[in-house]
Design an enzyme around this catalytic site. Structure first.
Site, PDB file in Angstrom:
ATOM      1  N   ASP A  17       0.857  -1.176   0.000  1.00  0.00           N
ATOM      2  CA  ASP A  17       0.000   0.000   0.000  1.00  0.00           C
ATOM      3  C   ASP A  17       0.901   1.236   0.000  1.00  0.00           C
ATOM      4  OD1 ASP A  17      -2.325   1.585   0.290  1.00  0.00           O
ATOM      5  OD2 ASP A  17      -2.048   1.653   2.450  1.00  0.00           O
ATOM      6  N   ARG A 376      -6.085   4.114  -7.967  1.00  0.00           N
ATOM      7  CA  ARG A 376      -7.546   4.103  -7.903  1.00  0.00           C
ATOM      8  C   ARG A 376      -8.077   2.677  -7.697  1.00  0.00           C
ATOM      9  NH1 ARG A 376      -8.330   8.644  -6.036  1.00  0.00           N
ATOM     10  NH2 ARG A 376      -8.622  10.459  -7.360  1.00  0.00           N
ATOM     11  N   ASP A 403      -1.172  -1.151   6.142  1.00  0.00           N
ATOM     12  CA  ASP A 403      -1.340  -0.639   7.505  1.00  0.00           C
ATOM     13  C   ASP A 403      -2.792  -0.423   7.914  1.00  0.00           C
ATOM     14  OD1 ASP A 403      -1.679   1.598   5.721  1.00  0.00           O
ATOM     15  OD2 ASP A 403      -1.451   2.904   7.456  1.00  0.00           O
ATOM     16  N   ASP A 407      -6.441  -2.864   3.559  1.00  0.00           N
ATOM     17  CA  ASP A 407      -5.373  -3.742   3.057  1.00  0.00           C
ATOM     18  C   ASP A 407      -5.526  -5.179   3.549  1.00  0.00           C
ATOM     19  OD1 ASP A 407      -4.048  -1.506   1.862  1.00  0.00           O
ATOM     20  OD2 ASP A 407      -3.265  -0.970   3.847  1.00  0.00           O
TER      21      ASP A 407
END
Length: 744
Positions: A17, A376, A403, A407
């Site tokens: 991420d 996106r 985090d 995710d």
């Protein structure tokens, strides 16, 4: 899974991420666009770009109608909570209802919301809290109260959130904020073109962008919207679909107010970590929900994309045919420019089209790219991308790191999931296999601990096969000499204790402490990770080598002892010959010594524990055998082993045979190791030789075993004394008078 630890040494793809993983997740308001005009924050004032405004006379700054409406929308469209740290003295210009001055602290589920509300407070529009359904803001000392009618919660598909409020004048108004791709298509008024350009500019600077809009309801429009919203929220079936439909009905015909740009700075050593992973042969994919310009800017700044890299784009695809054609163009371009490194940028909509019917073509393009950036992205799309790589024909080992709660699906889908303990809660950590505090620790986790785990488990598995082949094969060979009479070669106690006591502790300690290369060298030379990739230490060829080694040693154990005793040779001083149990004990003794020394040859990192269990296992075997064979045990039916071991050790020929057989087994293996290390050394072996010659610092020495560290510290102290002595000495010049030489 049971092979989780060693999978750290086999990772080929890392999916990460961006926000909170590569960045600090500490948002700072930088710029905004209001009605087509760009503004910056200067000393807590909202100033148009290119102007500097200083209110040195102490007068309050003035906000235009558009600016005030924009700041109101930002300070009211959120789910922020307030905590008051109460003090006794006069401290704050704003007082809560109880009259006690206090310091306000904002708490929000999203750092973006907190940064924006804090920014509006600095600019004079302060959210002072909510009591029930009443939200209160303070505009330069003037209080306004709004009634909160409905909250249209944020979700990953809409990419926006809205609130419906009743203003002090009784007007019903909707404020909404979210991604420009979800709000701009629903706007019918405002400076749409200019705001879009400003959003792109903010994104190119690496800022996180949000677009703000509003809608005023007439009495009839609000009545219809409220009734439909109530019906959807009380629906017993398909409630989510009904709510999504009503939200789309309400969030239309919007009036564009402006956009915000918030900065989220990178964590420390992110660039070095990504570069180390790339040198280790690991491909890094960044999966983010940000606008693609923002994502590209951050990827360039963190080293995920290089300035010299050829950036390919698969974005804004409208149909399957258009997506397929673009993928074919990208594949041809990669083949034509095969020398140049390529980076691929994909957005969520195009990814959905690519995964629908063109998975193979998409995977071909991705495999030939050094870095991939997906922007996106919805949370489920992240998991789909991980699954796509995970189930590809090559079956690579994947790792996902994030985090936040968005995710979790990606972390659970990957072979190895890592959660970062950030500012978005603990959902990612709770659903992960490993938890770390910062992204920079990922390099040590993979390059050091992954390397150690893999070599330990690889040697553990193959050594167990080896030592049991050595154990069973002489028993099998013995059957040809005892006419398959079920007579055992070893005593039953030896059969039981071989794997439990005599050979268990050395391999256990090896699998806990072994370090093929020092951690400092592994981190400074990430390319060493390639030596263990593709399961190289557990390959079929390596397994065959260990198996062959087991059989060859077993043949030497058996036939070496047979040559010594097979011709009725008298080996005792009194002319007696060895018997069946003495022969089996000789084979077993040679076997225990050989398999223990074989593991000693494989050990590179020696601690006092290794020395204790390695030599202690051999000593324990001898002591146990003397004790077991030196006493008549009353509870045993037979006393076959009585005085057998003592008789064996009383023969000089037996001692000579033990030494010769052990050397015969291990000497070819030693020669092979020396030959390959000198003629065809691997990168790991070169690093081992390098680590022995490298100039050591204090941190490096601190990680060594105590005896080695003392040695090295002694050498370094002697070098320092020598240097200081040389500095105190004055050279004698030719033809000049002799000068004194300072004492060391």
């Amino acid at each position: 899974t049971s092979d989780l630890n060693e999978e750290l040494g086999q990772v080929e793809y890392v999916f990460t991420d961006k926000t909170g993983t590569l960045t600090e997740n500490e948002m700072q308001f930088r710029e905004c666009s209001i009605n087509g005009v760009k503004y910056q924050e200067i000393n807590g004032k909202l100033v148009p770009e290119g102007m500097t405004e200083d209110f040195s006379d102490g007068s309050l700054p003035h906000l235009s109608g558009d600016e005030e409406l924009f700041l109101k929308a930002v300070s009211l469209c959120h789910t922020v909570q307030i905590s008051y740290d109460q003090t006794d003295g006069p401290g704050n210009s704003f007082r809560p209802a109880n009259g006690i001055s206090s310091q306000m602290e904002y708490y929000a589920s999203s750092p973006d919301e907190k940064a924006l509300v804090e920014a509006t407070k600095r600019m004079g529009v302060t959210f002072t809290g909510s009591k029930g359904a009443i939200m209160e803001i303070n505009i330069f000392g003037k209080s306004e109260k709004y009634k909160l009618l409905h909250v249209l919660e944020f979700d990953a598909n809409r990419r926006r959130m809205s609130v419906i409020l009743q203003s002090p004048s009784g007007e019903k108004v909707l404020f909404t904020k979210g991604a420009e791709s979800s709000i701009l298509p629903n706007t019918t008024g405002g400076e749409i073109h200019k705001t879009r350009l400003h959003v792109d500019e903010f994104a190119l600077k690496g800022l996180r962008t949000l677009v703000v809009a509003c809608r005023r309801f007439s009495a009839e429009e609000y009545k219809v919207a409220a009734s439909r919203l109530q019906e959807a929220r009380t629906a017993l079936q398909q409630r989510e679909e009904s709510l999504a439909e009503v939200f789309s009905f309400i969030e239309r015909d919007l009036q564009l107010l402006g956009a915000t740009g918030v900065e989220d700075r990178l964590q420390e050593k992110v660039q070095e970590t990504i570069e180390a992973l790339r040198l280790a042969g690991i491909k890094v994919w960044v999966l983010t929900g940000d606008k693609h310009e923002t994502a590209i800017s951050v990827s360039l700044s963190c080293g995920h994309f290089h300035r010299t890299m050829n950036i390919l784009e698969l974005i804004q695809q409208k149909s399957d045919n258009e997506c397929a054609e673009q993928l074919r163009r990208l594949a041809r371009r990669i083949k034509e420019d095969h020398v140049i490194q390529h980076g691929l940028v994909v957005d969520g909509a195009s990814l959905s089209l690519a995964l629908r019917e063109h998975e193979r073509l998409f995977m071909e393009v991705c495999r030939n790219c050094s870095a991939v950036l997906c922007c996106r992205m919805a949370p489920l799309q992240k998991a789909k991308v991980v699954r796509l790589l995970k189930t590809s024909p090559e079956k690579p080992i994947t790792l996902a790191i994030g985090d936040g709660a968005n995710d979790v699906s990606m972390i659970q889908e990957a072979h190895v999931g890592i959660g970062i303990m950030g500012k978005e809660g603990r959902q990612a950590v709770r659903n992960s296999d490993y938890a770390i505090a910062r992204f920079k620790f990922l390099s040590k986790l993979l390059l050091v601990h992954g390397h150690f785990y893999y070599i330990r488990i690889a040697t553990l598995v193959q050594y167990f096969f080896y030592k049991n082949v050595c154990f069973i094969t002489p028993q099998f060979l013995y059957q040809f000499f005892c006419l398959f009479s079920q007579q055992t070669l070893y005593d039953s106690v030896y059969l039981t204790l071989y794997n439990i006591c005599f050979t268990s502790l050395p391999i256990l300690v090896y699998s806990l402490f072994e370090q093929l290369v020092h951690p400092h060298v592994l981190q400074s030379k990430p390319a060493l990770y390639r030596d263990i990739s593709k399961n190289s230490l557990l390959s079929f060829k390596t397994f065959l080598y260990w198996t062959f080694l087991g059989f060859s040693h077993a043949f030497v154990f058996f036939f070496g002892s047979y040559v010594l005793m097979g011709e009725d040779t008298s080996l005792m001083g009194n002319g007696q010959m060895f018997g069946n149990w003495t022969f089996g004990t000789l084979v077993f003794t040679v076997m225990v010594i050989t398999v223990t020394l074989k593991l000693a040859l494989e050990t590179h990192f020696w601690t006092w524990v290794n020395h204790f269990v390695t030599w202690g296992s051999i000593v324990f075997y001898f002591i146990f055998s003397l004790f077991y064979g030196g006493i008549i045990w009353p509870f045993l039916h037979t006393q076959d082993m009585y005085f057998v071991f003592v008789q064996l050790l009383s023969s000089g020929s037996a001692w000579f045979a033990i030494i010769i057989i052990v050397i015969s087994c291990l000497f070819p293996d030693v020669i092979k190791k020396i030959f390959y290390r000198q003629v065809q050394p691997t990168n790991t072996q070169k690093a081992q030789m390098y680590s022995n010659r490298v100039a050591l610092g204090d941190d490096f020495i601190a990680l060594q075993p105590l005896s080695r560290a003392k040695n090295q510290l002694g050498k370094i102290r002697w070098k320092r004394i020598t240097i200081q002595s040389a500095q105190n000495m004055t050279l004698l010049k030719a033809g000049a008078e002799a000068r004194t030489i300072g004492n060391c």
